[in-house]
Each structure stands twice: as C-alpha cells, then as structure tokens.
Design an enzyme around this catalytic site. Structure first.
Site, PDB file in Angstrom:
ATOM      1  N   CYS A  93     -65.709 -49.959  -8.012  1.00 11.81           N
ATOM      2  CA  CYS A  93     -65.208 -51.216  -7.458  1.00 11.81           C
ATOM      3  C   CYS A  93     -63.829 -51.054  -6.814  1.00 11.81           C
ATOM      4  O   CYS A  93     -63.738 -50.418  -5.779  1.00 11.81           O
ATOM      5  CB  CYS A  93     -65.256 -52.311  -8.527  1.00 11.81           C
ATOM      6  SG  CYS A  93     -65.337 -53.949  -7.777  1.00 11.81           S
ATOM      7  N   HIS A 191     -70.149 -52.021 -12.634  1.00 15.11           N
ATOM      8  CA  HIS A 191     -69.473 -51.966 -13.929  1.00 15.11           C
ATOM      9  C   HIS A 191     -70.543 -51.904 -15.012  1.00 15.11           C
ATOM     10  O   HIS A 191     -71.735 -51.993 -14.729  1.00 15.11           O
ATOM     11  CB  HIS A 191     -68.629 -53.227 -14.151  1.00 15.11           C
ATOM     12  CG  HIS A 191     -67.601 -53.494 -13.104  1.00 15.11           C
ATOM     13  ND1 HIS A 191     -66.494 -52.703 -12.950  1.00 15.11           N
ATOM     14  CD2 HIS A 191     -67.492 -54.485 -12.176  1.00 15.11           C
ATOM     15  CE1 HIS A 191     -65.747 -53.193 -11.962  1.00 15.11           C
ATOM     16  NE2 HIS A 191     -66.333 -54.272 -11.474  1.00 15.11           N
TER      17      HIS A 191
HETATM   18  N1  GLN Z   1     -60.280 -56.683  -5.912  1.00 14.12           N
HETATM   19  C1  GLN Z   1     -61.504 -56.092  -5.445  1.00 14.12           C
HETATM   20  C2  GLN Z   1     -62.523 -57.089  -4.910  1.00 14.12           C
HETATM   21  O1  GLN Z   1     -62.550 -58.219  -5.355  1.00 14.12           O
HETATM   22  C3  GLN Z   1     -62.087 -55.270  -6.573  1.00 14.12           C
HETATM   23  C4  GLN Z   1     -62.588 -56.076  -7.740  1.00 14.12           C
HETATM   24  C5  GLN Z   1     -63.040 -55.190  -8.871  1.00 14.12           C
HETATM   25  O2  GLN Z   1     -62.531 -54.105  -9.048  1.00 14.12           O
HETATM   26  N2  GLN Z   1     -63.987 -55.656  -9.661  1.00 14.12           N
HETATM   27  O3  GLN Z   1     -63.303 -56.738  -4.026  1.00 14.12           O
END
Ligand code: GLN
Length: 246
Positions: A93, A191
């Site tokens: 992510c 995740h």
């Molecule tokens: N801030 C990034 C997004 O919203 C990554 C979010 C995350 O790592 N879950 O795309």
C-alpha cells in the site's frame, strides 16, 4: 562482507505501521527459522540509518508519514542500493506507492517516490477502496491471494511494470489488476498481513532472498483454513465485485 544470517528488515514501522503490515517480517522470519536458517529480523525505525538486508518489507501508512518515509528513503539511498545488488522487497500500500515514481499527498499534489517501479499513483476519483480483495497472482506457485485493502490512491503502471495479478474482487490498482511484480520486488495493496493469509507468497520472497528453490514444505493447515474461510467469504459475498475507479 558476507553476512551469515538472513537479514530481514521491516522498514520504518514508526511511519509505515498503521495497518499491521509489520507482521509480514515476523512471518518471513518464522518461516525461515523453521527451515533452519539463522535470521536477523530488524525493525528499522526512521531515526536510524537503514541497515543493508537480503529482504525488506514496507507497510501501509497515513498520508503525511508516507511522504516522510519516501523523503528519508530517497535521501539515504540504502534501499535503492540494496535492490540494485539483488535484495528482495515486499511493499504494501503506502510502501508500494513509495516505490513508484510518485504518489499523492493529503492535499492531492504529487510527491516523488523512489522510482523502483514504473508506476504513478494518483488520487482516485471515487470512494476510498475499502474491503476484501482477491487477486490471481502472476507469480508462479502463488495462486489466489487474499487480503483487505484500504486506500485512496489508484496506481497507473507503465509498460515495464507487470501487475502482481488480476483482480477477482476489489479495486487494487484501479484497472482490474493489483500491484506490481518486477524481478525480486513485489508491490501490492493487500493488507492482512498479506503473508499471514498467503504463505506461498512468503515462500517465494524467501526463495528469492536466500537463492534457494528447494525450501522444505511447512505444516500450513491453520493458514490453509484461514485462506479457505477468507476466500469463500470474499468470493461468495453479494458485494463480490470488481470496483473500477478510473
Ligand atoms: N495513503 C495511501 C492511500 O490512501 C496509502 C494508504 C495505506 O497505506 N493503506 O492511497
């Protein structure tokens, strides 16, 4: 100098620890130790120099710490140098977005990434992508990947960036695919931690990092039960649909 132990580094858990992806490092270390490898698992905080390693993991994070992590990794240069020497990387992510060319800040402006992936992440136009995600992996032996996603960005791949896989459910990159797979580098929106739900991906990363393609099988009955339950829930739910966001 050659290290005797396999070194696994969880990159900046103080900045990229929001979604529990530090568990990926624990799983990699455990699967390597159960096969007799000596393992040095390092949680590398952002106020210390990043150690050299055979395998790095990066996790998800909030928008502002994500910018800090990218700036620090870019200034330090250790991760890019290790990758050039053959280190393996799992980036999830925010970590995945950081390894690309650019990603959006909270304000929506483009912030530079490390450019290890030919991917540019932009702010999605629709709702934030939140929920179960299932990906048919392009990496041999990995099969279906199960995870959950929670992000606002959509990731546009250039010609050199092959996807990690094709979506069976969820949003991923926003174009029917998820992530990137390039050499020994994997980027993904999953995740879970992703390696808790997908031990086959953990073993691919370990074989890249150790240079061994003969890793002994482990007793994965509990992991397989978890996978079966999650895949069934994700693929049979009425919400089981692809969400295209571009
Ligand atoms: N801030 C990034 C997004 O919203 C990554 C979010 C995350 O790592 N879950 O795309």
């Amino acid at each position: 100098m050659a290290r005797s132990a396999l070194r696994i580094v969880v990159v900046y858990p103080d900045l990229l620890g929001t979604y529990g992806d530090g568990g990926n490092g624990v799983i990699l270390a455990s699967r390597a130790r159960r096969r007799g490898f000596e393992v040095d698992l390092v949680e590398a905080a952002s106020d210390r120099p990043l150690p050299r390693a055979d395998l790095y993991t990066l996790g998800g994070g909030e928008d502002a710490p994500q910018v800090q992590a990218a700036e620090r990794l870019g200034a330090e240069g250790v991760l890019a140098a290790a990758v050039a020497e053959g280190a393996a990387v799992l980036a999830v992510c925010a970590g995945y977005q950081i390894l690309g060319k650019s990603f959006p800040t909270a304000e929506g402006t483009a912030s530079p990434g490390l450019g290890l992936f030919e991917v540019a992440t932009e702010k999605g136009t629709g709702a934030r992508a939140v929920g179960e995600i299932v990906v048919e992996a392009a990496v041999p032996t990995v099969g279906l990947l199960t995870g959950f996603e929670n992000h606002g960005g959509v990731s546009v791949r250039g010609p050199s960036a092959g996807a990690l896989g094709t979506l069976r459910r969820g949003s991923g990159n926003g174009d029917g695919t998820d992530g990137v797979w390039s050499g020994r580098l994997v980027g993904t929106y999953l995740h879970g931690p992703v390696l808790a739900r997908n031990p086959a991906l953990a073993d691919v990363l370990l074989s890249w990092a150790t240079g061994r393609d003969d890793l002994a099988p482990l007793d994965d009955r509990r992991e397989e039960a978890l996978r079966a339950e999650r895949l069934e829930a994700a693929l049979s739910s009425p919400l089981s649909m692809l969400r295209r966001r571009r």
